[in-house]
Enzyme design. Structure first.
Site, mmCIF file in Angstrom:
data_model
loop_
_atom_site.group_PDB
_atom_site.id
_atom_site.type_symbol
_atom_site.label_atom_id
_atom_site.label_comp_id
_atom_site.label_asym_id
_atom_site.label_seq_id
_atom_site.Cartn_x
_atom_site.Cartn_y
_atom_site.Cartn_z
ATOM 1 N N ASP A 96 -30.092 -10.211 7.201
ATOM 2 C CA ASP A 96 -30.990 -11.118 7.905
ATOM 3 C C ASP A 96 -31.101 -10.672 9.369
ATOM 4 O O ASP A 96 -30.109 -10.288 9.995
ATOM 5 C CB ASP A 96 -30.457 -12.555 7.836
ATOM 6 C CG ASP A 96 -31.516 -13.585 8.216
ATOM 7 O OD1 ASP A 96 -31.968 -14.326 7.323
ATOM 8 O OD2 ASP A 96 -31.889 -13.635 9.403
ATOM 9 N N ILE A 97 -32.304 -10.740 9.908
ATOM 10 C CA ILE A 97 -32.560 -10.266 11.270
ATOM 11 C C ILE A 97 -31.957 -11.211 12.322
ATOM 12 O O ILE A 97 -31.734 -10.810 13.468
ATOM 13 C CB ILE A 97 -34.093 -10.110 11.467
ATOM 14 C CG1 ILE A 97 -34.404 -9.075 12.533
ATOM 15 C CG2 ILE A 97 -34.772 -11.437 11.773
ATOM 16 C CD1 ILE A 97 -35.875 -8.655 12.561
ATOM 17 N N HIS A 145 -36.177 -16.186 -1.803
ATOM 18 C CA HIS A 145 -35.029 -15.435 -1.297
ATOM 19 C C HIS A 145 -33.780 -16.292 -1.375
ATOM 20 O O HIS A 145 -33.838 -17.510 -1.226
ATOM 21 C CB HIS A 145 -35.247 -14.960 0.143
ATOM 22 C CG HIS A 145 -35.662 -16.024 1.115
ATOM 23 N ND1 HIS A 145 -36.960 -16.483 1.176
ATOM 24 C CD2 HIS A 145 -34.977 -16.717 2.051
ATOM 25 C CE1 HIS A 145 -37.044 -17.412 2.122
ATOM 26 N NE2 HIS A 145 -35.846 -17.582 2.663
#
Ligand code: AMP
Length: 127
Positions: A34-35, A105
């Site tokens: 995850d960013i 997701h």
């Protein structure tokens, strides 16, 4: 059912238009960091197909796609090492689920004690 938006960020990652830090991939699923991590380990696992949420996926994905997504979640947890100390999977859908990216997701969180269930939650009897 919410329509699939081909320009969502995960669709663009799947097309290779924007980069990701890949952790695991199989024929029908991809896992990447995850960013904006919310825990020491925070990885997203997505199907490669065009599915918005679990109800869509359950109705329309093939058995092979469904099995591959489950396998990807488990294999990714092992690769990250969080199978030892424990981890949490989470999938947000729609408005009430606070879904920001309209491509199915699963988040995998780990690497620290995560606390109980839902932040901001309250027991049903006070609702
Ligand atoms: P949600 O839809 O609320 O379950 O969460 C979407 C997640 O996608 C958030 O945790 C974002 O930080 C993450 N995210 C958004 N853009 C990217 C990106 N380009 N690469 C990796 N993760 C992303």
């Amino acid at each position: 059912m919410m329509a699939y938006d081909d320009n969502n960020v995960f669709a663009r990652i799947l097309r290779g238009e924007i980069p990701c830090k890949k952790v695991y991939e199989n024929e029908h699923a991809l896992a990447f960091h995850d960013i904006n991590p919310q825990a020491p380990v925070h990885v997203l696992v997505i199907p490669k197909g065009r599915y918005v949420g679990m109800d869509d996926f359950a109705h329309n994905a093939s058995p092979a796609e469904q099995a591959a997504l489950v396998r990807a979640i488990g294999e990714t947890a092992r690769l990250l090492g969080v199978d030892k100390g424990g981890y949490r999977t989470l999938s947000n859908f729609g408005r009430d689920g606070h879904q920001e990216v309209p491509h199915l997701h699963f988040h995998i969180f780990g690497g620290r004690r995560l606390g109980r269930m839902l932040e901001g939650g309250r027991p049903p009897h006070t609702a």
